[in-house]
Design a protein around this motif. Structure first.
Motif, mmCIF file in Angstrom:
data_model
loop_
_atom_site.group_PDB
_atom_site.id
_atom_site.type_symbol
_atom_site.label_atom_id
_atom_site.label_comp_id
_atom_site.label_asym_id
_atom_site.label_seq_id
_atom_site.Cartn_x
_atom_site.Cartn_y
_atom_site.Cartn_z
ATOM 1 N N CYS A 158 0.851 -1.179 0.000
ATOM 2 C CA CYS A 158 0.000 0.000 0.000
ATOM 3 C C CYS A 158 0.890 1.233 0.000
ATOM 4 O O CYS A 158 2.056 1.163 0.412
ATOM 5 C CB CYS A 158 -0.955 0.008 1.198
ATOM 6 S SG CYS A 158 -0.139 0.082 2.806
ATOM 7 N N CYS B 196 -1.571 -1.285 6.641
ATOM 8 C CA CYS B 196 -2.337 -0.595 5.604
ATOM 9 C C CYS B 196 -3.743 -0.307 6.133
ATOM 10 O O CYS B 196 -4.655 -1.142 5.981
ATOM 11 C CB CYS B 196 -2.404 -1.446 4.344
ATOM 12 S SG CYS B 196 -0.793 -1.755 3.583
ATOM 13 N N TYR C 137 -5.070 -2.676 0.784
ATOM 14 C CA TYR C 137 -3.983 -2.707 -0.188
ATOM 15 C C TYR C 137 -4.312 -1.794 -1.363
ATOM 16 O O TYR C 137 -5.463 -1.696 -1.795
ATOM 17 C CB TYR C 137 -3.746 -4.129 -0.679
ATOM 18 C CG TYR C 137 -3.385 -5.088 0.426
ATOM 19 C CD1 TYR C 137 -2.454 -4.736 1.392
ATOM 20 C CD2 TYR C 137 -3.971 -6.358 0.524
ATOM 21 C CE1 TYR C 137 -2.110 -5.594 2.421
ATOM 22 C CE2 TYR C 137 -3.636 -7.228 1.538
ATOM 23 C CZ TYR C 137 -2.706 -6.834 2.487
ATOM 24 O OH TYR C 137 -2.369 -7.688 3.499
ATOM 25 N N GLY D 116 0.815 3.468 4.003
ATOM 26 C CA GLY D 116 1.048 2.671 5.199
ATOM 27 C C GLY D 116 1.356 3.536 6.412
ATOM 28 O O GLY D 116 1.859 4.654 6.303
#
Length: 230
Positions: free
Chosen positions: A172, A186, A190, A175
């Motif tokens: 991701c 995340c 994602y 984050g």
């Protein structure tokens, strides 16, 4: 009237001439030292005679960080030619690492320098390991000094073995790293970038943009931009 004038003059004279108190001198080895005077009984010691007649002295040398210090000819302070160390019985071991002696693990006290005789003697424990902060761990014991660092004390004792996770890649672009966890999480699921746009999806998930078929990259640690084909 003349008597009255004389009295006034006397009062003024007394007011203008206050009494001056002088400091007391000191005695050092049967010699007089003037108050406020600084003197050096040896090249390494500075002394001062206070206004109250007390002598105070200060060493110009720091405490040596070893037990085998020497003072070179012509120099004032001792030095440690072999580096910081301490005693284990009649043996000298270097500071900064654990040493196995007679089925025990020994380490010079930390922090150094010490302020007395006890600081010249190593701390010895049964088979195990000392860690950086002086903590002791049994042989075979595992511990985590930080969220990303994993350590173990070998079965034979001695030095702690550690390995550290230096890079974590979650798929991701937004984050969040928590202080008590090693790798980021995340919070929004994602995703990856398509230009400046954040597109939700797992690595390899396909989506359509601008007449192109794109997917979030499978090798996310190399690039967070989506991979597209016409």
């Amino acid at each position: 009237m003349s008597g009255a004038k004389t009295s006034i003059l006397l009062v003024l004279l007394v007011y203008q001439c206050p009494t001056v108190m002088l400091g007391r001198d000191c005695t050092w080895l049967y010699e007089d030292v003037r108050a406020g005077q600084e003197f050096y009984p040896t090249p390494c010691v500075r002394c001062n005679c206070s206004e109250t007649g007390m002598v105070t002295c200060t060493s110009l040398c720091e405490l040596p960080t070893c037990v085998d210090q020497i003072t070179r000819e012509g120099e004032c302070c001792p030095i440690c030619p072999n580096g910081p160390n301490c005693y284990v019985g009649d043996k000298i071991i270097p500071a900064g690492k654990a040493v196995k002696i007679d089925r025990k693990v020994c380490r010079c006290p930390d922090p150094w320098p010490g302020d007395g005789y006890l600081h010249t003697i190593a701390d010895c424990r049964p088979d195990g390991c000392f860690y950086e902060n002086g903590s002791f761990y049994r042989s075979g014991e595992h511990f985590e000094p930080s969220p990303c660092k994993f350590c173990t004390c070998p079965l034979e004792g001695g030095e702690v073995i550690c390995y550290e996770t230096t890079s974590c890649f979650e798929p991701c672009v937004d984050g969040v790293t928590h202080p008590d966890k090693c790798c980021p999480s995340c919070p929004n699921g994602y995703n990856c970038y398509y230009g400046d746009e954040i597109v939700p999806g797992l690595p390899g998930d396909k989506f359509e943009r601008d007449g192109k078929t794109c997917q979030c990259p499978k090798k996310f640690w190399q690039s967070s931009q989506a991979e597209c084909v016409d």
